[in-house]
Each structure stands twice: as C-alpha cells, then as structure tokens.
Design an enzyme around this catalytic site. Structure first.
Site, mmCIF file in Angstrom:
data_model
loop_
_atom_site.group_PDB
_atom_site.id
_atom_site.type_symbol
_atom_site.label_atom_id
_atom_site.label_comp_id
_atom_site.label_asym_id
_atom_site.label_seq_id
_atom_site.Cartn_x
_atom_site.Cartn_y
_atom_site.Cartn_z
ATOM 1 N N GLU A 1 15.474 0.647 8.480
ATOM 2 C CA GLU A 1 17.085 1.442 8.478
ATOM 3 C C GLU A 1 17.614 2.555 8.082
ATOM 4 O OE1 GLU A 1 19.552 -0.930 11.164
ATOM 5 O OE2 GLU A 1 17.860 -2.793 11.251
ATOM 6 N N HIS B 1 10.591 -17.742 -12.852
ATOM 7 C CA HIS B 1 9.578 -18.933 -12.551
ATOM 8 C C HIS B 1 8.583 -19.077 -13.104
ATOM 9 C CE1 HIS B 1 13.047 -19.360 -9.894
ATOM 10 N NE2 HIS B 1 12.838 -20.065 -9.677
ATOM 11 N N GLN C 1 9.859 -12.863 -12.315
ATOM 12 C CA GLN C 1 9.253 -13.122 -13.623
ATOM 13 C C GLN C 1 9.880 -14.741 -13.970
ATOM 14 O OE1 GLN C 1 7.972 -10.383 -14.692
ATOM 15 N NE2 GLN C 1 7.379 -12.311 -17.178
ATOM 16 N N ARG D 1 13.897 -24.688 -17.920
ATOM 17 C CA ARG D 1 12.352 -24.720 -17.991
ATOM 18 C C ARG D 1 11.983 -24.329 -19.743
ATOM 19 N NH1 ARG D 1 7.339 -25.820 -16.752
ATOM 20 N NH2 ARG D 1 6.000 -24.039 -17.810
HETATM 21 C C1 LIG Z 1 9.475 -5.514 8.973
HETATM 22 C C2 LIG Z 1 9.868 -4.516 9.964
HETATM 23 C C3 LIG Z 1 10.750 -4.093 11.060
HETATM 24 C C4 LIG Z 1 10.945 -3.179 11.965
HETATM 25 N N1 LIG Z 1 11.398 -3.232 12.958
HETATM 26 C C5 LIG Z 1 12.027 -1.989 13.355
HETATM 27 C C6 LIG Z 1 12.376 -1.778 14.517
HETATM 28 O O1 LIG Z 1 12.970 -3.480 15.475
HETATM 29 N N2 LIG Z 1 12.766 -0.512 15.376
HETATM 30 C C7 LIG Z 1 12.122 0.159 15.195
HETATM 31 O O2 LIG Z 1 12.170 1.096 15.809
HETATM 32 N N3 LIG Z 1 11.288 0.860 13.665
HETATM 33 C C8 LIG Z 1 11.711 -0.469 13.056
HETATM 34 N N4 LIG Z 1 10.250 -0.762 11.739
HETATM 35 C C9 LIG Z 1 10.498 0.656 11.087
HETATM 36 C C10 LIG Z 1 11.006 1.019 10.638
HETATM 37 O O3 LIG Z 1 12.430 1.718 10.677
HETATM 38 C C11 LIG Z 1 10.295 2.307 10.037
HETATM 39 O O4 LIG Z 1 9.015 1.512 9.079
HETATM 40 C C12 LIG Z 1 10.973 3.012 8.850
HETATM 41 O O5 LIG Z 1 11.617 4.103 9.264
HETATM 42 C C13 LIG Z 1 9.715 3.910 7.940
HETATM 43 O O6 LIG Z 1 9.504 4.987 8.571
HETATM 44 P P1 LIG Z 1 7.366 5.130 8.102
HETATM 45 O O7 LIG Z 1 6.866 3.913 8.106
HETATM 46 O O8 LIG Z 1 7.061 5.964 8.902
HETATM 47 O O9 LIG Z 1 7.364 5.835 6.808
HETATM 48 P P2 LIG Z 1 7.719 7.004 6.698
HETATM 49 O O10 LIG Z 1 8.314 7.620 7.660
HETATM 50 O O11 LIG Z 1 6.291 7.326 7.322
HETATM 51 O O12 LIG Z 1 7.669 7.547 5.804
HETATM 52 C C14 LIG Z 1 6.432 7.256 4.211
HETATM 53 C C15 LIG Z 1 7.357 7.382 3.271
HETATM 54 O O13 LIG Z 1 7.103 8.688 3.753
HETATM 55 C C16 LIG Z 1 8.946 8.907 1.974
HETATM 56 N N5 LIG Z 1 9.238 10.490 2.705
HETATM 57 C C17 LIG Z 1 9.627 10.489 4.193
HETATM 58 N N6 LIG Z 1 9.964 11.175 4.532
HETATM 59 C C18 LIG Z 1 10.973 11.318 2.788
HETATM 60 C C19 LIG Z 1 11.748 12.466 2.783
HETATM 61 N N7 LIG Z 1 12.582 13.211 3.564
HETATM 62 N N8 LIG Z 1 12.336 12.607 1.669
HETATM 63 C C20 LIG Z 1 12.191 11.562 0.256
HETATM 64 N N9 LIG Z 1 11.029 10.774 0.893
HETATM 65 C C21 LIG Z 1 10.187 10.917 2.266
HETATM 66 C C22 LIG Z 1 8.749 7.486 1.517
HETATM 67 O O14 LIG Z 1 8.429 7.485 0.243
HETATM 68 C C23 LIG Z 1 8.586 7.251 2.897
HETATM 69 O O15 LIG Z 1 8.586 5.079 2.617
HETATM 70 C C24 LIG Z 1 10.433 -1.792 10.758
HETATM 71 C C25 LIG Z 1 9.718 -1.700 10.425
HETATM 72 C C26 LIG Z 1 9.482 -3.414 9.812
HETATM 73 C C27 LIG Z 1 8.645 -3.459 7.995
#
Ligand SMILES: Cc1cc2nc3c(=O)[nH]c(=O)nc-3n(C[C@H](O)[C@H](O)[C@H](O)COP(=O)(O)OP(=O)(O)OC[C@H]3O[C@@H](n4cnc5c(N)ncnc54)[C@H](O)[C@@H]3O)c2cc1C
Length: 384
Positions: free
Chosen positions: A364, A339, A337, A268
């Site tokens: 996870e 690109h 950035q 580029r």
């Molecule tokens: C594409 C995708 C595929 C998935 N596949 C699966 C699957 O196959 N099986 C499955 O069971 N789940 C799956 N999930 C879910 C994923 O494991 C959860 O989204 C993840 O564990 C977080 O839980 P939550 O989204 O409820 O976030 P929450 O627990 O609500 O947390 C939200 C935010 O709060 C903050 N927070 C929470 N707790 C704390 C702490 N102790 N200390 C500091 N900050 C904290 C963090 O910023 C966190 O990101 C998937 C998610 C996605 C996006």
C-alpha cells in the site's frame, strides 16, 4: 482530539482480542507454516461482523466508525497479521473503491456479499513492471460496443485463490498516464481470467498472493467503476483507505513484539540475572514502548480525521502508515534480538513477526514513496 474510547469501543476491542487469543493464537503458527488460508477462522470472524468494518449497514457492513474499525484490526493483528489483512480488505483495498465510486447495482451485487463475508475479493493494481508507479501500468483496455476487452497481467495480488471477483485496472492509452486508467470489476470465473499463485513466500504466508492474468477478458460496460479515465482516483481511494488498516496492523504487531519481549526478558536468566536487568535490553524495550504509543496516536489520529468526515487525508495516511510500519520493523528486529537463538524457533512467535513486519513497509505504497510525499507537503510542492 479525544482518544477516550467509548464503552462500545472498549467492548469491541476486548471482544476482538479475546477472539484472536481463543480462535487464532492456537493455530496461527501451524497455518502459517502450511501457507494455508484459515477459512474456518475467517468464517467465524465474519459471523461476528468483523469483515463488515466501516461499510455502511445498508451495504452489508457493520457501519463502524473508523476508530472502532482500527481497534478491531489492531487487536486481531496482535496475533496474526494475515488475519488482520483479510478482515481489513472490505473496508480498504477491496471495498472502499466500490463504495465510493461504484454504482448502486455494483454495490448490491459485489459489496454487500463482500462486507457480509459471504465472498472474498482482491484488488489488482500492481504489475510485473509497475508497482509504485501505478500510472505506468501496461494492462490495456479497448472498448468494443457495450463491452470492454482487457489484456494484461497483474502481480502480487492478494486473495488470489479465495476471491470471486477483483477490482482491477487497465489503461485506454498509456500516453495519457494516470488519466487513461479505468477501473473494472472482473469476475474470476470469466473466460480469459486465470491466476498463478506465488509459492513459499517469506511473509504473509497464509495469504494467497500472485499473478492475475487477463487474456481477452470481456467485461460488460456496467462493470466499469467510476467513469472512463477515473481509474487512478479509484485506485488511490482504495489504497488510501487501505493505509489505515496497514498502520493498525503495524501497531498490533509492535504491541505483540513488546509484550512477548517483556515476558521473555523477565524469565530468561543470563549471567545469573534476568536479561531484563541489562540496560541494553531495557533500551530496546523503551524504544518499543515509545514506538508503539506514538504509532498508535498517529494511527488513531488518522481514524479520527476520517471519522470527522475529511474526504482526503493523504498526508496523514502517509505519516501513520510510514511511521507505524517503520516502528514495527524495528520492534520485530529487537524482539528477535531479545529472544536470542529462540527468535529463530517456530515455538516462539517473534520470528513470524520479523518475517511479516518487513512487508508492511512495502504494501500500500512502499515507505520511501510516503517519505517523499510527506516532504512534498511540507515544501508546498503538493496539496490535496
Ligand atoms: C504480501 C504482499 C501482498 C500484496 N498485495 C497486493 C494486492 O493485493 N494488490 C496489489 O495491487 N498489489 C499488492 N502487492 C504489491 C505491493 O503493493 C507492491 O509491491 C508495492 O506497491 C511496491 O511495488 P514494487 O514491489 O513493484 O516496487 P517498485 O515500485 O519496483 O519499487 C522498488 C523499490 O524502489 C524504490 N523506489 C521506487 N519508487 C521510488 C520513489 N518514488 N522514491 C524513492 N524510492 C523509490 C523503493 O525502495 C522501492 O521499495 C502486495 C505485495 C506483497 C509483498
């Protein structure tokens, strides 16, 4: 630690990368846009034994060491994150809990076809009101004679459409917290089981993900995995093994960001010179180089410790998963950035990397949980 790859590992890495370039790269942007699970490609990968991972051969797997498994997932994820996730499920989130805690009958019935790629499975831990705090789950289980009755709703469950069974979790009594949780294998065709996919996701679009709904589902006692109250351990075993796969996928994504940024920066021309001549662009390239190499070492170290037979490597799994995925997000941001506006075009891959990378920090165990765990080990508040 000796990270010299054996000739077999080098060969496997090469085969995986060539497969990804030949069989996945020409189609990935199309099936990502269509939110379509690439079944025909997954079947080809399964025929090469890529689904079998670390599952022992006697349970239908490839019986690989963890480092070889890591190399395959990394190379596939250089081209497609979702494919890396699908291929790591039997060795990680979906299969490792059954391998460690399942009965011989459960392994023969469910793990063998899963590891051979003859069927797919999902793992249902997350719920609408509990993600990080697994022990707060609201799905209940009641024992009635030789059956268990499960009621509840899981959210964000992957492989929702393709899975024929789910490893899922329910509590006998919420007051018992983690000690009340039980793990079960639930077949999708059973009465009371239904699914509701999440449509038009930002990242991981080809992976069918959504709600697993369990209404008065009758589960035979032989489908309890581990003992009553051991479900939390089964879930932690599944996610801990899953974290190696996530770290490997993040390393693959970072390498892809670096490769594509270098190629673009060399061709580029802006202000009459390749943008790679600008020191601020070089700085981003440097961060990607150092990031990918350091993330790779932490990931390989985790694989190495697992190969040495350490049963619990929770701290190292958190370090590798958190670091590699943080690096991947930064690399994806830099790649876009570099690109410029073309980072927004579907003609280039970096926009897809950017969309996928962020969710590697969430799945996870979201990274703030890992950040806290790592500090707790350092402070002596937590030991394995
Ligand atoms: C594409 C995708 C595929 C998935 N596949 C699966 C699957 O196959 N099986 C499955 O069971 N789940 C799956 N999930 C879910 C994923 O494991 C959860 O989204 C993840 O564990 C977080 O839980 P939550 O989204 O409820 O976030 P929450 O627990 O609500 O947390 C939200 C935010 O709060 C903050 N927070 C929470 N707790 C704390 C702490 N102790 N200390 C500091 N900050 C904290 C963090 O910023 C966190 O990101 C998937 C998610 C996605 C996006």
């Amino acid at each position: 630690m000796d990270f010299d790859l054996t000739p077999e590992q080098q060969n496997l890495k090469q085969i995986a990368y060539e497969f990804a370039k030949r069989e996945i790269a020409p189609y990935v942007n199309q099936y990502d846009a269509e939110e379509r699970f690439p079944m025909e490609i997954v079947k080809k990968a399964a025929s090469l034994g890529f689904m079998g991972g670390v599952i022992p051969e006697k349970y239908g797997g490839a019986g690989l060491d963890y480092l070889s498994f890591t190399l395959i997932i990394e190379e596939i994820a250089r081209v497609c994150q979702t494919m890396g996730a699908i291929l790591s499920l039997p060795s990680g989130l979906a299969g490792s809990g059954i391998l460690t805690y399942g009965t011989e009958e459960q392994k023969q019935k469910y793990l063998v076809p899963l590891a051979r790629g003859e069927c797919f499975a999902g793992t249902g831990v997350t719920e609408p009101h509990s993600g990080t705090d697994v022990a707060a789950m609201e799905t209940t289980v009641v024992k009635k004679g030789d059956r268990y009755i499960i009621n509840g709703r899981k959210a964000w469950i992957s492989m929702l459409n393709e899975a024929t069974f789910f490893l899922t979790f329910a509590t006998l009594d919420k007051k018992l917290k983690s000690k009340g949780i039980c793990a079960f294998i639930v077949e999708k065709h059973w009465p009371g089981v239904s699914v509701k996919p999440e449509k038009n996701k930002v990242g991981f679009r080809p992976l069918s993900t959504g709600q697993l709904i369990l209404e008065e589902v009758e589960v035979p006692a032989e489908n309890l995995v581990g003992k009553e109250g051991e479900g939390f351990k089964v879930a932690m075993c599944a996610v801990e093994n899953g974290r190696l796969g996530v770290a490997a996928r993040a390393v693959g994504l970072t390498q892809a960001c670096l490769d594509e940024s270098v190629a673009y920066a060399q061709q580029r021309i802006v202000f009459d010179q390749p943008i790679g001549r600008f020191q601020l662009v070089q700085s981003m390239i440097t961060d990607m180089v150092v990031g990918v190499e350091s993330a790779r070492y932490l990931t390989y170290r985790l694989a190495h410790l697992k190969d040495k037979g350490y049963a619990r490597v929770r701290r190292e799994a958190s370090i590798a998963k958190m670091y590699a995925t943080d690096v991947a997000v930064r690399a994806a941001e830099y790649a876009v950035q570099i690109h410029g506006a073309y980072g927004c075009s579907s003609e280039y891959n970096v926009g897809r990397y950017f969309r996928d990378a962020k969710f590697l920090q969430i799945v996870e165990g979201q990274n703030q949980l890992h950040r806290a765990l790592i500090a707790e080990y350092a402070l002596g508040y937590r030991r394995d």
